[in-house]
Design a protein around this motif. Structure first.
Motif, mmCIF file in Angstrom:
data_model
loop_
_atom_site.group_PDB
_atom_site.id
_atom_site.type_symbol
_atom_site.label_atom_id
_atom_site.label_comp_id
_atom_site.label_asym_id
_atom_site.label_seq_id
_atom_site.Cartn_x
_atom_site.Cartn_y
_atom_site.Cartn_z
ATOM 1 N N ASN A 22 0.819 -1.207 0.000
ATOM 2 C CA ASN A 22 0.000 0.000 0.000
ATOM 3 C C ASN A 22 0.855 1.260 0.000
ATOM 4 O O ASN A 22 0.586 2.212 -0.744
ATOM 5 C CB ASN A 22 -0.941 -0.024 1.209
ATOM 6 C CG ASN A 22 -1.661 1.293 1.382
ATOM 7 O OD1 ASN A 22 -1.379 2.056 2.301
ATOM 8 N ND2 ASN A 22 -2.566 1.593 0.464
ATOM 9 N N ARG A 23 1.902 1.285 0.842
ATOM 10 C CA ARG A 23 2.768 2.475 0.898
ATOM 11 C C ARG A 23 3.454 2.698 -0.446
ATOM 12 O O ARG A 23 3.521 3.829 -0.940
ATOM 13 C CB ARG A 23 3.802 2.333 2.022
ATOM 14 C CG ARG A 23 3.239 2.681 3.408
ATOM 15 C CD ARG A 23 4.341 2.759 4.451
ATOM 16 N NE ARG A 23 4.971 1.462 4.660
ATOM 17 C CZ ARG A 23 4.496 0.530 5.504
ATOM 18 N NH1 ARG A 23 3.417 0.763 6.214
ATOM 19 N NH2 ARG A 23 5.119 -0.621 5.643
ATOM 20 N N LEU A 24 3.923 1.614 -1.033
ATOM 21 C CA LEU A 24 4.587 1.730 -2.335
ATOM 22 C C LEU A 24 3.613 2.228 -3.399
ATOM 23 O O LEU A 24 3.951 3.068 -4.231
ATOM 24 C CB LEU A 24 5.178 0.376 -2.763
ATOM 25 C CG LEU A 24 6.372 -0.108 -1.934
ATOM 26 C CD1 LEU A 24 6.741 -1.541 -2.309
ATOM 27 C CD2 LEU A 24 7.572 0.825 -2.130
ATOM 28 N N TRP A 25 2.403 1.721 -3.345
ATOM 29 C CA TRP A 25 1.380 2.116 -4.327
ATOM 30 C C TRP A 25 1.078 3.615 -4.189
ATOM 31 O O TRP A 25 1.029 4.343 -5.182
ATOM 32 C CB TRP A 25 0.107 1.293 -4.118
ATOM 33 C CG TRP A 25 -1.045 1.758 -4.953
ATOM 34 C CD1 TRP A 25 -1.254 1.476 -6.275
ATOM 35 C CD2 TRP A 25 -2.112 2.611 -4.542
ATOM 36 N NE1 TRP A 25 -2.402 2.103 -6.702
ATOM 37 C CE2 TRP A 25 -2.949 2.803 -5.668
ATOM 38 C CE3 TRP A 25 -2.465 3.230 -3.340
ATOM 39 C CZ2 TRP A 25 -4.105 3.588 -5.626
ATOM 40 C CZ3 TRP A 25 -3.611 4.007 -3.296
ATOM 41 C CH2 TRP A 25 -4.415 4.182 -4.427
ATOM 42 N N ALA A 26 0.900 4.065 -2.929
ATOM 43 C CA ALA A 26 0.573 5.477 -2.691
ATOM 44 C C ALA A 26 1.715 6.379 -3.180
ATOM 45 O O ALA A 26 1.478 7.425 -3.802
ATOM 46 C CB ALA A 26 0.291 5.710 -1.207
ATOM 47 N N GLU A 27 2.953 5.954 -2.911
ATOM 48 C CA GLU A 27 4.108 6.737 -3.373
ATOM 49 C C GLU A 27 4.156 6.808 -4.898
ATOM 50 O O GLU A 27 4.422 7.847 -5.482
ATOM 51 C CB GLU A 27 5.413 6.112 -2.849
ATOM 52 C CG GLU A 27 5.659 6.367 -1.361
ATOM 53 C CD GLU A 27 6.735 5.447 -0.798
ATOM 54 O OE1 GLU A 27 6.750 5.262 0.429
ATOM 55 O OE2 GLU A 27 7.529 4.904 -1.605
ATOM 56 N N GLU A 28 3.870 5.661 -5.495
ATOM 57 C CA GLU A 28 3.888 5.573 -6.962
ATOM 58 C C GLU A 28 2.859 6.514 -7.583
ATOM 59 O O GLU A 28 3.133 7.215 -8.563
ATOM 60 C CB GLU A 28 3.610 4.113 -7.372
ATOM 61 C CG GLU A 28 3.672 3.838 -8.851
ATOM 62 C CD GLU A 28 5.031 4.195 -9.457
ATOM 63 O OE1 GLU A 28 5.029 4.706 -10.585
ATOM 64 O OE2 GLU A 28 6.068 3.983 -8.786
ATOM 65 N N GLN A 29 1.669 6.531 -7.002
ATOM 66 C CA GLN A 29 0.614 7.414 -7.512
ATOM 67 C C GLN A 29 1.043 8.872 -7.427
ATOM 68 O O GLN A 29 0.844 9.653 -8.348
ATOM 69 C CB GLN A 29 -0.695 7.239 -6.713
ATOM 70 C CG GLN A 29 -1.291 5.847 -6.742
ATOM 71 C CD GLN A 29 -1.557 5.336 -8.142
ATOM 72 O OE1 GLN A 29 -2.116 6.033 -8.981
ATOM 73 N NE2 GLN A 29 -1.136 4.118 -8.416
ATOM 74 N N LEU A 30 1.646 9.232 -6.280
ATOM 75 C CA LEU A 30 2.070 10.618 -6.068
ATOM 76 C C LEU A 30 3.172 11.017 -7.026
ATOM 77 O O LEU A 30 3.224 12.152 -7.507
ATOM 78 C CB LEU A 30 2.548 10.807 -4.631
ATOM 79 C CG LEU A 30 1.443 11.061 -3.599
ATOM 80 C CD1 LEU A 30 2.056 11.177 -2.209
ATOM 81 C CD2 LEU A 30 0.659 12.326 -3.941
ATOM 82 N N ARG A 31 4.074 10.062 -7.292
ATOM 83 C CA ARG A 31 5.164 10.344 -8.219
ATOM 84 C C ARG A 31 4.603 10.653 -9.613
ATOM 85 O O ARG A 31 5.024 11.581 -10.278
ATOM 86 C CB ARG A 31 6.119 9.141 -8.305
ATOM 87 C CG ARG A 31 7.547 9.486 -7.835
ATOM 88 C CD ARG A 31 8.556 8.428 -8.251
ATOM 89 N NE ARG A 31 8.113 7.069 -8.042
ATOM 90 C CZ ARG A 31 8.212 6.409 -6.881
ATOM 91 N NH1 ARG A 31 8.764 6.997 -5.834
ATOM 92 N NH2 ARG A 31 7.781 5.161 -6.778
ATOM 93 N N ALA A 32 3.610 9.847 -10.016
ATOM 94 C CA ALA A 32 3.040 10.023 -11.357
ATOM 95 C C ALA A 32 2.164 11.260 -11.437
ATOM 96 O O ALA A 32 2.072 11.899 -12.494
ATOM 97 C CB ALA A 32 2.238 8.781 -11.741
ATOM 98 N N ASP A 33 1.523 11.604 -10.321
ATOM 99 C CA ASP A 33 0.577 12.719 -10.341
ATOM 100 C C ASP A 33 0.445 13.302 -8.925
ATOM 101 O O ASP A 33 -0.305 12.768 -8.101
ATOM 102 C CB ASP A 33 -0.793 12.228 -10.846
ATOM 103 C CG ASP A 33 -1.853 13.313 -10.798
ATOM 104 O OD1 ASP A 33 -1.532 14.467 -10.453
ATOM 105 O OD2 ASP A 33 -3.012 12.989 -11.113
ATOM 106 N N PRO A 34 1.167 14.386 -8.627
ATOM 107 C CA PRO A 34 1.178 14.930 -7.269
ATOM 108 C C PRO A 34 -0.211 15.349 -6.767
ATOM 109 O O PRO A 34 -0.433 15.451 -5.562
ATOM 110 C CB PRO A 34 2.097 16.163 -7.387
ATOM 111 C CG PRO A 34 2.935 15.888 -8.589
ATOM 112 C CD PRO A 34 2.076 15.089 -9.527
#
Ligand code: ZN
Length: 215
Positions: free
Chosen positions: A11-23
Motif C-alpha cells: 500500500n505504501r509503495l502504491w501510494a508513493e507511486e501514484q504521487l510520483r506520477a501525479d502529485p
C-alpha cells in the motif's frame, strides 16, 4: 514479513507511486467521485473490475457478489444501483459474469449447499427458463458457458426492471445497461451486445415503473 504484513508495504509503495506520477492524485480523489460506470460483477478473485477495464480509482462504481446476481429483494445491490443512478449519474451499468464461475457451476449441481441454496436458486431459475436450449447442448462445458451467458442476460434484465433505471432513462436518456462475460482463459471481455432499448421496451410491457408508455 507475513503475506498480511506485506499488504501495508504494498500500500505504501502504491501510494508513493501514484504521487510520483501525479502529485495532485489524492487531492482529486479526496474531493469527490464522479464515475461514468457502474460495474456489477462476481466476487471471484480472478476478475478484478478496475484492472480488466484498465480503469483507475474514481473511474468505476463497483458491486460484486457471488455469481453477479441482481436480485430485487437484495437491498445491497438495489442500493448500489439506486445510488449509482440517482446520485453519481452513471452513464453505463455493466453486469459482468465470467466463464468458469464457481457460483454458476454450483447451481448446476443437484446438491444441498446450505445457506447458498436461496442465493443460487436465482441461477437454477435461469436454468429452468432456458432449459430447452441448455439441455440441447450435449457438451457439458458448452452448457456451463451458455448458462454463464444466460445468467448475465437475466441479471441485465433485472437491472432494467428497476425504477431508478427506467425513470432516469426516460428523463435523461441514460444510463444504458450492458451484459458482458469475462474469459479467464484469455483475459478478454466479451460484450453480449444485448439491445438495451429493445429490452427496455419489452420489459415495460409488464414492469413499467414510469407511468408512461416508453417509445
Ligand atoms: Zn464467479
Amino acid at each position: 514479513m507475513t503475506p498480511y504484513e506485506q499488504l501495508f508495504q504494498n500500500n505504501r509503495l502504491w501510494a508513493e507511486e501514484q504521487l510520483r506520477a501525479d502529485p495532485d492524485f489524492f487531492n482529486r480523489l479526496a474531493r469527490e467521485q464522479r464515475p461514468d460506470f457502474l460495474y456489477i460483477g462476481c466476487s471471484d478473485s480472478r476478475v478484478p473490475a478496475n484492472q480488466i477495464m484498465g480503469l483507475s480509482p474514481g473511474d468505476v462504481f463497483v458491486h460484486r457478489n457471488v455469481a453477479n446476481l441482481v436480485n430485487n429483494v437484495d437491498l445491497n445491490v438495489m442500493s448500489v444501483i439506486n445510488y449509482g443512478v440517482k446520485h453519481l449519474d452513471v452513464k453505463h451499468i455493466i453486469v459482468c459474469g465470467h466463464y468458469g464461475c464457481g457460483g454458476v457451476k454450483a447451481a448446476m449441481q443437484p446438491r444441498d449447499l446450505g445457506i447458498l441454496n436461496p442465493w443460487l436458486r436465482n441461477i437454477r431459475d435461469v436454468y429452468r427458463m432456458h432449459k430447452a436450449e441448455l439441455d440441447s447442448l450435449e457438451d457439458e462445458a458448452r452448457r456451463y458457458d451458455r448458462l454463464v451467458e444466460l445468467n448475465v442476460t437475466e441479471q441485465y434484465t433485472n437491472i432494467i426492471k428497476t425504477a431508478a433505471v427506467q425513470q432516469s432513462f426516460l428523463a435523461r436518456g441514460y444510463p444504458t445497461v450492458h451484459g458482458w462475460v469475462f474469459d479467464l482463459r484469455n483475459g478478454l471481455i466479451k460484450d453480449l451486445n444485448l439491445d438495451f432499448r429493445e429490452t427496455l421496451r419489452n420489459i415495460q410491457e409488464v414492469y413499467d415503473l414510469t407511468g408512461t408508455v416508453w417509445r
